[in-house]
Design an enzyme around this catalytic site. Structure first.
Site, PDB file in Angstrom:
ATOM      1  N   HIS A 195      -0.601   6.662   5.314  1.00 42.63           N
ATOM      2  CA  HIS A 195      -0.570   7.219   6.678  1.00 42.63           C
ATOM      3  C   HIS A 195      -1.640   8.291   6.915  1.00 42.63           C
ATOM      4  O   HIS A 195      -1.441   9.200   7.715  1.00 42.63           O
ATOM      5  CB  HIS A 195       0.823   7.791   7.002  1.00 42.63           C
ATOM      6  N   CYS A 217       4.489  13.323   9.987  1.00 41.65           N
ATOM      7  CA  CYS A 217       4.050  12.661   8.756  1.00 41.65           C
ATOM      8  C   CYS A 217       2.596  12.916   8.406  1.00 41.65           C
ATOM      9  O   CYS A 217       2.278  13.392   7.306  1.00 41.65           O
ATOM     10  CB  CYS A 217       4.278  11.160   8.870  1.00 41.65           C
TER      11      CYS A 217
END
Length: 600
Positions: A138, A77
């Site tokens: 993130h 990610c």
């Protein structure tokens, strides 16, 4: 010249003139960029799934262009999203780890996407676009203290942010267990039990191995450590599962049961507010990353448990956004893009033993690997009346390509002070060119160069060479269940000399590596890849490691210069295989090798 060819040329010319005219009139295209978390390429109907219902996404594919060889710049990610936003390999910005852990798991981390990096949102914002990020970030939050928000989306070109700063971990959902469960597997309970039993037996026989106080202090220390760990696990959701609106925490921990519904409403409101001005919306889905969730309307509806429910809820959300664009008559002036940040996570099994993973179709392995299942992701682009409809392109493209595509269409200029790895997608989408501008794509596993993809300028082959591959567990699988995700450091991989070589045009499942006996061009192909890697290495400059242990644990937010790091590259030399993890000889014997690690 045949009439059909002449008509096609005139049609393309007219479309280009329309675009340039629109730009001069100030009617630049809007952008709606949607990224699903951990969605497998085989999870969508338009990519071959027949059991999960995705009618809205399938309709987008019919109305636009579907890419079948769209590659995430990283199989995890954090680095994948950094590459997507900046158009650069994450190793260039320090967003690629030199250790085992390749993503952020604590909101208190001091690392993050450096403010010196330029995102497409920042450049669009400078061109007068209203910009928003809804969903998952993130890419860091703070540097020196818990309120400086130095890595916050607002600092990277997004006027509006509504979402979570980390990722959706198991700890964020009640009843899904904890990501720290593996800690217990490293506690030597058997050895400790044997030691206690030995001491008790010795005492019963009158042998005093250690004093009673030592035993009591050891037991107390172990109990305190277990209690502290239990407190840490119990409080982890409150400190890490945060929902924010711009700089304000609005839910701590966040509720997931209706989170996609709320995010969708937020996106619809943003579109209505900005219908009369240029806008860029990045809708970053929190689904289908585990811990899985679905709202009451979708729970239990699919044939694939909670995972299928989550995919179908994502499809509903996509439908609502497209419906809003259509109702506002914005579809003919909006480039819409849908993708996944990497392949499906195959090691996801719930605490109750349920399979919570997606499907990567015919492609090998999944998230955290650079096998095709980990990096080949769905990608659909629609721009009604401008891009062709129901078109499929099987040329290598990258999620880094969104950066130059958006920047150019928004009327901005590409930064000249840094290396941009993405390529403008429009010539390929419009059919002006038939081949990808990516002759080579470099596949990193964290900060280590893992594989290279080569699309020659002639012929049909797409070559892919692996310098090392993950050690699967169980060995006959394509998963790493012993570590919950495959790692990149030397104790978890196998190096290949010569590299494993595949021709993806005939073996997209990467089932059978080629050899000099089966492929006459074997050495020529590897030689060309060696040259490309050498040139690529020269373009790399040192960057502060934003995923260092200090930054992961929040000890230091300063972007100081790192000592030299190493990356596993291919060089036609004779020597010893060097460990990319420590820069030391991994095996002492001299070898004639294709694999060598160089320092940069």
């Amino acid at each position: 010249m045949p009439c059909a060819s002449l008509f096609r040329i005139l049609h393309l010319s007219l479309m280009l003139m329309t675009t340039f005219s629109a730009s001069r009139d100030g009617k630049r295209p809007n952008f709606v960029l949607m990224m699903v978390d951990d969605l497998g390429i085989g999870d969508l109907g338009c990519y071959g799934n027949t059991t999960i219902r995705t009618p809205n996404i399938d309709r987008l594919a019919q109305e636009g262009v579907k890419l079948t060889q769209h590659i995430a710049a990283a199989p995890l990610c954090t680095p994948s999203r950094a590459a997507f936003l900046t158009g650069r390999y994450p190793v260039r910005s320090g967003m690629a780890s030199h250790g085992k852990l390749g993503v952020y798991i604590f909101s208190a981390t001091s690392g993050g996407l450096p403010t010196t990096e330029v995102t497409f949102a920042k450049l669009a914002q400078q061109q007068g676009y209203s910009t928003a990020l809804i969903g998952k970030w993130h890419l860091g939050l703070n540097c020196e203290h818990n309120a400086d928000l130095c890595h916050h989306p607002n600092r990277h070109g997004f006027d509006h942010f509504y979402g979570i700063t980390m990722t959706n971990l198991r700890d964020c959902q009640q009843g899904h267990g904890t990501i720290f469960v593996n800690v217990f597997s490293h506690i030597p309970f058997r050895g400790l039990g044997l030691a206690v039993a030995t001491v008790l037996l010795a005492y019963s026989l009158g042998v005093r191995v250690v004093t009673r106080n030592v035993v009591l202090w050891a037991a107390a220390l172990f109990g305190v450590l277990l209690a502290l760990f239990a407190v840490f696990v119990f409080t982890f959701p409150s400190f890490n599962c945060l929902l924010m609106r711009n700089g304000e925490v609005v839910e701590q921990p966040f509720r997931s049961d209706d989170l996609t519904l709320r995010m969708t409403r937020e996106a619809v409101r943003f579109l209505h507010r900005n219908a009369d001005q240029p806008f860029l919306l990045f809708f970053s889905f929190i689904q289908v990353h585990t811990a899985l969730f679905a709202s009451k309307r979708f729970k239990g509806r699919s044939r694939h448990g909670l995972y299928g429910d989550a995919v179908e809820e994502v499809d509903w959300s996509v439908g609502k956004i497209v419906e809003t664009l259509d109702s506002l008559k914005l579809s003919e002036n909006t480039l819409l893009y849908l993708t996944s940040d990497q392949g499906a996570h195959l090691e996801e099994i719930s605490v109750r033993g349920e399979v919570h993973r997606g499907w990567n179709g015919i492609y090998k392995a999944g998230k955290s690997t650079n096998w095709e299942g980990g990096i080949r992701v769905p990608s659909i682009l629609r721009w009604s009346g401008f891009l062709p409809s129901n078109k499929t392109i099987d040329e290598p493209t990258s999620n880094m390509d969104v950066f130059p595509t958006v920047v150019k269409l928004a009327g901005a200029s590409l930064p000249q002070d840094r290396h941009i790895d993405g390529r403008d997608l429009m010539p390929l989408l419009l059919g002006e060119v038939q081949r990808s501008e990516h002759e080579f794509l470099f596949h990193y596993c964290n900060a280590f160069l893992n594989a290279v993809r080569w699309r020659p300028l002639t012929g049909k082959s797409v070559w892919k060479a692996f310098f090392f591959t993950p050690n699967f567990y169980p060995e006959d699988s394509t998963t790493c269940f012993h570590t919950h995700a495959c790692f990149c450091t030397e104790n978890y991989v196998t190096y290949h000399d010569p590299p494993l070589l595949y021709d993806l045009s005939v073996d997209p499942s990467e089932s059978t590596p080629l050899s000099p006996e089966t492929e006459p061009l074997f050495h020529n192909v590897l030689g060309t890849i060696q040259e490309a890697v050498t040139l690529h290495a020269r373009s790399l400059t040192r960057a502060a490691d934003q995923l260092s242990p200090a930054n992961l644990l929040g000890d230091s937010g300063r972007e100081t210069e790192l000592p030299c790091r190493s990356a596993c590259l291919v060089l036609p030399v004779c020597g010893t295989v060097i460990s990319p993890a420590r820069g030391e000889p991994a095996r002492g014997e001299p070898v004639h090798t294709y694999i060598y690690c160089v320092f940069f």
